[in-house]
Design a protein around this motif. Structure first.
Motif, PDB file in Angstrom:
ATOM      1  N   PRO A 315       1.309  -1.302  -0.143  1.00 18.80           N
ATOM      2  CA  PRO A 315       0.006   0.373   0.352  1.00 18.80           C
ATOM      3  C   PRO A 315       0.759   1.793   0.259  1.00 18.80           C
ATOM      4  O   PRO A 315       1.982   1.330   0.786  1.00 18.80           O
ATOM      5  CB  PRO A 315      -0.624  -0.375   1.482  1.00 18.80           C
ATOM      6  CG  PRO A 315      -0.644  -1.200   1.542  1.00 18.80           C
ATOM      7  CD  PRO A 315       0.658  -2.005   0.853  1.00 18.80           C
ATOM      8  N   THR A 316       0.290   2.157  -1.069  1.00 15.13           N
ATOM      9  CA  THR A 316       1.404   3.787  -1.262  1.00 15.13           C
ATOM     10  C   THR A 316       0.522   4.760  -1.754  1.00 15.13           C
ATOM     11  O   THR A 316      -0.028   4.329  -2.155  1.00 15.13           O
ATOM     12  CB  THR A 316       2.599   3.014  -2.814  1.00 15.13           C
ATOM     13  OG1 THR A 316       3.001   1.797  -2.320  1.00 15.13           O
ATOM     14  CG2 THR A 316       3.224   4.485  -3.264  1.00 15.13           C
ATOM     15  N   LEU A 416      -3.912   2.832   5.535  1.00 17.30           N
ATOM     16  CA  LEU A 416      -3.736   2.022   4.902  1.00 17.30           C
ATOM     17  C   LEU A 416      -2.691   0.929   5.585  1.00 17.30           C
ATOM     18  O   LEU A 416      -3.019  -0.400   5.134  1.00 17.30           O
ATOM     19  CB  LEU A 416      -2.338   2.562   3.458  1.00 17.30           C
ATOM     20  CG  LEU A 416      -3.324   3.147   2.675  1.00 17.30           C
ATOM     21  CD1 LEU A 416      -2.183   3.671   1.336  1.00 17.30           C
ATOM     22  CD2 LEU A 416      -4.302   2.096   1.545  1.00 17.30           C
ATOM     23  N   GLY A 417      -2.011   1.207   6.470  1.00 16.57           N
ATOM     24  CA  GLY A 417      -0.947   0.554   7.258  1.00 16.57           C
ATOM     25  C   GLY A 417      -2.027  -0.381   8.344  1.00 16.57           C
ATOM     26  O   GLY A 417      -1.204  -1.121   9.088  1.00 16.57           O
ATOM     27  N   GLN A 418      -2.986   0.239   8.852  1.00 14.50           N
ATOM     28  CA  GLN A 418      -3.984  -0.369   9.594  1.00 14.50           C
ATOM     29  C   GLN A 418      -4.836  -1.376   8.376  1.00 14.50           C
ATOM     30  O   GLN A 418      -5.615  -2.075   9.604  1.00 14.50           O
ATOM     31  CB  GLN A 418      -4.636   0.612  10.148  1.00 14.50           C
ATOM     32  CG  GLN A 418      -3.698   1.214  11.321  1.00 14.50           C
ATOM     33  CD  GLN A 418      -4.194   2.581  12.028  1.00 14.50           C
ATOM     34  OE1 GLN A 418      -4.888   2.605  12.650  1.00 14.50           O
ATOM     35  NE2 GLN A 418      -4.325   3.570  11.561  1.00 14.50           N
ATOM     36  N   GLY A 419      -4.875  -1.730   7.769  1.00 10.16           N
ATOM     37  CA  GLY A 419      -5.389  -2.375   6.673  1.00 10.16           C
ATOM     38  C   GLY A 419      -6.802  -1.907   5.879  1.00 10.16           C
ATOM     39  O   GLY A 419      -7.240  -2.892   4.993  1.00 10.16           O
ATOM     40  N   ASP A 424     -11.230   2.787   0.918  1.00  9.80           N
ATOM     41  CA  ASP A 424     -11.717   2.818   2.160  1.00  9.80           C
ATOM     42  C   ASP A 424     -10.487   4.074   2.552  1.00  9.80           C
ATOM     43  O   ASP A 424     -11.582   4.961   3.698  1.00  9.80           O
ATOM     44  CB  ASP A 424     -12.121   1.629   2.603  1.00  9.80           C
ATOM     45  CG  ASP A 424     -13.332   0.824   2.648  1.00  9.80           C
ATOM     46  OD1 ASP A 424     -14.294   1.390   2.148  1.00  9.80           O
ATOM     47  OD2 ASP A 424     -13.634  -0.655   3.257  1.00  9.80           O
ATOM     48  N   ALA A 425      -9.074   4.062   2.707  1.00  5.35           N
ATOM     49  CA  ALA A 425      -8.829   4.410   3.447  1.00  5.35           C
ATOM     50  C   ALA A 425      -8.319   6.189   2.964  1.00  5.35           C
ATOM     51  O   ALA A 425      -8.884   6.897   3.248  1.00  5.35           O
ATOM     52  CB  ALA A 425      -7.293   4.102   3.127  1.00  5.35           C
TER      53      ALA A 425
END
Length: 475
Positions: A315-316, A416-419, A424-425
């Motif tokens: 994720p970027t 993104l880092g939390q899934g 959605d992010a």
């Protein structure tokens, strides 16, 4: 038309319950809505007069007859008639032009709209049917009338149907629309889809997207985020992105830079590299983060490094210097691209004013070209993804200052880092950032810094969670 007209009558009566109602009916379908509204306002006990142009639309002619059948009075619509009748009205309902109108205004209607504008300027409230007459539904700009003045009277309340039109969401056009009330109609689904070009999630819908930590959470499971940015002279951008990521819940945030980035929060880990590219690309797969944010103040080599980091497939978020046309085709479904209108114009090979005139089309075109999710920043921001378009609520004009986009990039990377998925992010992060700006404005007034907004991210998060119904996800 019956449902629409009744909804207009109910909204106008609720908002402006006193005095006579003056309705202006054009010759098309918008005028038909006005005749229906007149009938329902009369049933509510209001004194009602309709000023109308000759009816062209068959349903408008039908509802004109129905209005006459209940004893309704219709007079010819002229500028002088509006000027004469408006001072005695408690509300004016604008049913002159609808979604089919495209500028320029005909001189005769321009005179009527000028008289309506004068009445509104003198304090008579105006309720517009679907959108204020004179606006082009797809444009964020206010067209000029034949006299060079704004080609719309605007409205204090706009009652619109099925979907939010771009003119009610963006730019100067939205500023002329007053409070907007969206009314769903019981019509075939394909009709709604044609009108509902974009959605505008409620705070409860956004809150349902936010991650919820378990009681046994630890920093390693809360998301490891890398910020890749900073270049001599632009080091603050990477630092602000790092702060945004921490404030949005990332467990571990590391800033990787070729320059000395200021330690804006002691919890940030900052690594300066003599050879940034070599240091990053030499990272084994097991040592890579859960999410990246790339480009904030990164400098002239940003596109090359971004392309190589995109190949990792993690994720970027791509912002600022990493928003380059040559990256088209190198993205993936877990990317979020975050251009402002100027950057969007460069990516699309067009002019900035073309982007701001029709942000929804620009965002859609960017997503088709770049993939993943696109956040076209602005007031409000647009999120485009493969599933459609979303327009953010809220924010504050004071957020138009340096560093805001950097902070947002950090927020997005943290989510993104939390899934969260990229769509959605993007939706959640944009609204979270906007809500933080609203809170910061309450504290600091008009001039806001990115640091002010970052400090309010925690409170904004809680505000969104408070919007959930009590039966919603656990707090």
């Amino acid at each position: 038309m019956e449902e629409a007209g009744r909804a207009v009558a109910d909204a106008a009566h609720a908002a402006f319950p006193h005095g006579a109602a003056l309705l202006l009916a054009g010759g098309g379908a918008n005028g038909g809505d006005a005749f229906v509204a007149a009938r329902h306002l009369r049933a509510l006990g209001r004194e009602v007069l309709v000023l109308a142009l000759p009816s062209r639309h068959p349903l408008t002619r039908l509802n004109r007859r129905r209005w006459r059948a209940v004893g309704g009075v219709t007079r010819p619509l002229t500028p002088s008639a509006v000027s004469h009748r408006a001072p005695g009205a408690g509300v004016i309902v604008d049913g002159l032009l609808g979604t089919g109108f495209r500028p320029p205004l005909r001189p005769a209607l321009a005179g009527v709209i000028g008289a309506l504008a004068a009445a509104r300027a003198h304090g008579t409230p105006v309720v517009a049917i679907d959108l204020p007459s004179g606006l082009d539904e797809i444009a964020a700009l206010v067209p000029a009338g034949p006299d060079g003045l704004p080609g719309t009277a605007g409205a204090d309340l706009t009652v619109t149907f099925m979907g939010l039109k771009p003119a009610l969401l963006f730019g100067a056009a939205a500023g002329h629309s007053g409070r907007v009330e969206l009314v769903p109609l019981r019509v075939p689904g394909e009709w709604v889809q044609a009108q509902a070009v974009a959605e505008q999630p409620t705070d409860a819908q956004v809150a349902a997207l936010l991650p919820v930590r378990r009681a046994d959470a630890h920093k390693g499971a809360a998301g490891r985020v890398w910020i890749v940015g900073g270049h001599p002279g632009t080091v603050g951008a990477a630092g602000m992105a790092g702060v945004g990521a921490l404030r949005a819940g990332a467990g571990l945030v590391t800033v990787h830079s070729a320059a000395e980035v200021p330690l804006l929060m002691p919890e940030l880990m900052i690594h300066r590299h003599a050879d940034l590219r070599a240091a990053l690309l030499g990272t084994p797969e097991s040592g890579r983060p859960d999410a990246l944010a790339v480009g904030m103040g990164l400098g002239p080599d940003a596109a090359t490094l971004a392309r190589e980091l995109l190949a990792w497939g993690i994720p970027t978020v791509l912002d600022a210097d990493a928003l380059q046309p040559e990256l088209a085709g190198h993205g993936h479904d877990r990317c979020i691209w975050t251009p402002h209108p100027g950057e969007a114009a460069r990516l699309l090979g067009t002019r900035t004013q073309d982007v701001t005139r029709d942000p929804l089309s620009a965002a859609r075109a960017l997503q088709q070209r770049l993939g993943g999710a696109v956040v076209l920043k602005g007031g409000p921001s647009v999120v485009a993804h493969a599933g459609g378009l979303s327009v953010s609520r809220g924010g504050h004009p004071g957020m138009a200052s340096g560093g805001m986009g950097d902070t947002l990039s950090g927020v997005l990377a943290a989510l993104l880092g939390q899934g969260l998925s990229a769509p959605d992010a993007a939706v959640a992060g944009v609204r979270l950032h906007a809500r933080a700006g609203e809170r910061a404005a309450q504290q600091h007034g008009y001039g806001l810094s990115a640091s002010d907004v970052a400090q309010e991210l925690g409170g904004a998060w809680q505000d969104l969670r408070d919007a959930l119904p009590r039966s919603g996800p656990p707090r």
